[in-house]
Design a protein around this motif. Sequence first.
Motif, mmCIF file in Angstrom:
data_model
loop_
_atom_site.group_PDB
_atom_site.id
_atom_site.type_symbol
_atom_site.label_atom_id
_atom_site.label_comp_id
_atom_site.label_asym_id
_atom_site.label_seq_id
_atom_site.Cartn_x
_atom_site.Cartn_y
_atom_site.Cartn_z
ATOM 1 N N VAL A 1 0.891 -1.651 3.869
ATOM 2 C CA VAL A 1 0.160 -0.724 2.998
ATOM 3 C C VAL A 1 -0.793 0.132 3.826
ATOM 4 O O VAL A 1 -0.856 1.358 3.660
ATOM 5 C CB VAL A 1 -0.618 -1.505 1.912
ATOM 6 C CG1 VAL A 1 -1.579 -0.573 1.167
ATOM 7 C CG2 VAL A 1 0.339 -2.151 0.928
ATOM 8 N N TYR A 2 -1.522 -0.504 4.723
ATOM 9 C CA TYR A 2 -2.484 0.213 5.565
ATOM 10 C C TYR A 2 -1.766 1.229 6.459
ATOM 11 O O TYR A 2 -2.202 2.393 6.561
ATOM 12 C CB TYR A 2 -3.263 -0.779 6.426
ATOM 13 C CG TYR A 2 -4.303 -0.136 7.315
ATOM 14 C CD1 TYR A 2 -5.609 0.036 6.863
ATOM 15 C CD2 TYR A 2 -3.983 0.291 8.601
ATOM 16 C CE1 TYR A 2 -6.570 0.628 7.671
ATOM 17 C CE2 TYR A 2 -4.940 0.886 9.417
ATOM 18 C CZ TYR A 2 -6.227 1.048 8.951
ATOM 19 O OH TYR A 2 -7.172 1.634 9.745
ATOM 20 N N GLU B 1 1.104 2.708 6.091
ATOM 21 C CA GLU B 1 1.639 3.846 5.329
ATOM 22 C C GLU B 1 0.514 4.770 4.876
ATOM 23 O O GLU B 1 0.633 5.997 4.968
ATOM 24 C CB GLU B 1 2.423 3.353 4.115
ATOM 25 C CG GLU B 1 3.004 4.492 3.285
ATOM 26 C CD GLU B 1 3.787 3.989 2.084
ATOM 27 O OE1 GLU B 1 3.244 4.066 0.961
ATOM 28 O OE2 GLU B 1 4.926 3.537 2.276
ATOM 29 N N ALA B 2 -0.586 4.187 4.388
ATOM 30 C CA ALA B 2 -1.710 5.011 3.925
ATOM 31 C C ALA B 2 -2.326 5.782 5.073
ATOM 32 O O ALA B 2 -2.730 6.944 4.919
ATOM 33 C CB ALA B 2 -2.757 4.123 3.247
ATOM 34 N N ARG C 1 -2.478 8.623 1.763
ATOM 35 C CA ARG C 1 -2.508 8.282 0.338
ATOM 36 C C ARG C 1 -1.976 6.877 0.115
ATOM 37 O O ARG C 1 -1.250 6.334 0.955
ATOM 38 C CB ARG C 1 -1.653 9.271 -0.479
ATOM 39 C CG ARG C 1 -0.173 9.256 -0.106
ATOM 40 C CD ARG C 1 0.609 10.355 -0.785
ATOM 41 N NE ARG C 1 0.793 10.121 -2.188
ATOM 42 C CZ ARG C 1 1.870 9.508 -2.711
ATOM 43 N NH1 ARG C 1 2.835 9.054 -1.930
ATOM 44 N NH2 ARG C 1 1.978 9.327 -4.004
ATOM 45 N N LEU C 2 -2.382 6.303 -1.005
ATOM 46 C CA LEU C 2 -1.765 5.080 -1.503
ATOM 47 C C LEU C 2 -0.792 5.469 -2.595
ATOM 48 O O LEU C 2 -1.105 6.316 -3.447
ATOM 49 C CB LEU C 2 -2.816 4.122 -2.074
ATOM 50 C CG LEU C 2 -3.754 3.416 -1.091
ATOM 51 C CD1 LEU C 2 -4.755 2.560 -1.860
ATOM 52 C CD2 LEU C 2 -2.972 2.556 -0.112
ATOM 53 N N ARG C 3 0.368 4.878 -2.589
ATOM 54 C CA ARG C 3 1.369 5.219 -3.600
ATOM 55 C C ARG C 3 1.009 4.615 -4.958
ATOM 56 O O ARG C 3 0.557 3.469 -5.031
ATOM 57 C CB ARG C 3 2.744 4.706 -3.184
ATOM 58 C CG ARG C 3 3.414 5.541 -2.120
ATOM 59 C CD ARG C 3 4.872 5.134 -1.954
ATOM 60 N NE ARG C 3 5.008 3.852 -1.265
ATOM 61 C CZ ARG C 3 6.155 3.180 -1.174
ATOM 62 N NH1 ARG C 3 7.249 3.656 -1.760
ATOM 63 N NH2 ARG C 3 6.211 2.030 -0.513
ATOM 64 N N ARG D 1 1.787 2.751 -8.515
ATOM 65 C CA ARG D 1 2.670 1.617 -8.762
ATOM 66 C C ARG D 1 4.062 2.054 -9.193
ATOM 67 O O ARG D 1 5.044 1.386 -8.892
ATOM 68 C CB ARG D 1 2.063 0.709 -9.838
ATOM 69 C CG ARG D 1 0.647 0.248 -9.571
ATOM 70 C CD ARG D 1 0.544 -0.727 -8.452
ATOM 71 N NE ARG D 1 1.041 -2.041 -8.800
ATOM 72 C CZ ARG D 1 1.018 -3.090 -7.991
ATOM 73 N NH1 ARG D 1 0.534 -2.966 -6.771
ATOM 74 N NH2 ARG D 1 1.476 -4.258 -8.380
ATOM 75 N N ARG E 1 -6.701 -3.243 -1.510
ATOM 76 C CA ARG E 1 -6.261 -1.848 -1.446
ATOM 77 C C ARG E 1 -7.445 -0.890 -1.566
ATOM 78 O O ARG E 1 -7.484 0.151 -0.908
ATOM 79 C CB ARG E 1 -5.229 -1.572 -2.547
ATOM 80 C CG ARG E 1 -3.833 -2.073 -2.215
ATOM 81 C CD ARG E 1 -2.939 -2.085 -3.421
ATOM 82 N NE ARG E 1 -3.288 -3.191 -4.302
ATOM 83 C CZ ARG E 1 -2.875 -3.317 -5.559
ATOM 84 N NH1 ARG E 1 -2.115 -2.384 -6.084
ATOM 85 N NH2 ARG E 1 -3.206 -4.353 -6.282
ATOM 86 N N ALA F 1 -8.607 1.838 1.225
ATOM 87 C CA ALA F 1 -8.819 3.256 0.908
ATOM 88 C C ALA F 1 -10.181 3.735 1.393
ATOM 89 O O ALA F 1 -10.313 4.854 1.898
ATOM 90 C CB ALA F 1 -8.684 3.467 -0.600
ATOM 91 N N VAL G 1 -7.516 7.580 -4.878
ATOM 92 C CA VAL G 1 -6.558 6.481 -4.945
ATOM 93 C C VAL G 1 -6.089 6.333 -6.388
ATOM 94 O O VAL G 1 -6.852 6.587 -7.326
ATOM 95 C CB VAL G 1 -7.171 5.146 -4.470
ATOM 96 C CG1 VAL G 1 -7.445 5.165 -2.988
ATOM 97 C CG2 VAL G 1 -8.428 4.803 -5.255
#
Length: 228
Positions: free
Chosen positions: A146-147, A149-150, A155-157, A159, A192, A196, A204
């Motif tokens: 997750v980290y 990719e962000a 960005r965080l995707r 859900r 998460r 962010a 987010v």
Amino acid sequence: MHLSDHPTLNPINLPRALAARVPHKALRDRWNRLRFGPGAPLSDECIFVPPLEVRYVYKARGTSDAPSFQRRHSGLVAGGDWDLSRAPIPDLRATRVVYDHFVRGLSWEETGIYDYHLAHIAKKGISEGARSREEVVARYEALDRVYEEAQRTGRLRPRRDLPARFRREHGGIFIHVARDGEPLRSGGGRHRFAIARILGLATVPAQLGVIHPEAVRAGHLDRLRRPS
């Protein structure tokens, strides 16, 4: 209609849908629409908040003016003064662990988080959904992804874009909305959210919690629905 596009209608997800109170939420959505029109709040809907501007957590006191709200209350429009019960964002274990790992460069094991979960598992058989060391390790390895990719995408995707999507933003960072539009953190998505803030992301995705009717009427929800 493909069941993969509507996970809550898949028979295999029936226990999860019942546990998440999806039928109750569907009725709540209809009631909200009658009260506030087509732009009414939706249960489990995705809103976008600037993580560095989130200053408070909702302080549940178990009283009528500050009740305990859970994910099952997502999309509830509640009047009164509950939204005035707030406190500065505390220094949580999850925040410290994420900082130690991604900023200080400690391994997950060195942060002590594995020992923390394993102690809970030894005592209660489960810790935040994990029942074994392998499951604990897998959880934090997923946070590494997750980290990464962000950090790469900025960005965080939401859900809905994840393989394990269920219903709208259900399971995401949980945020209540006060009468003045102030976002109030309330459990869920702690790691998460910490990621962010470390990365300084502009916004987010978050799961809408409870919202004050004055915030709906003032248009704050419309603002929070925009990614940026």
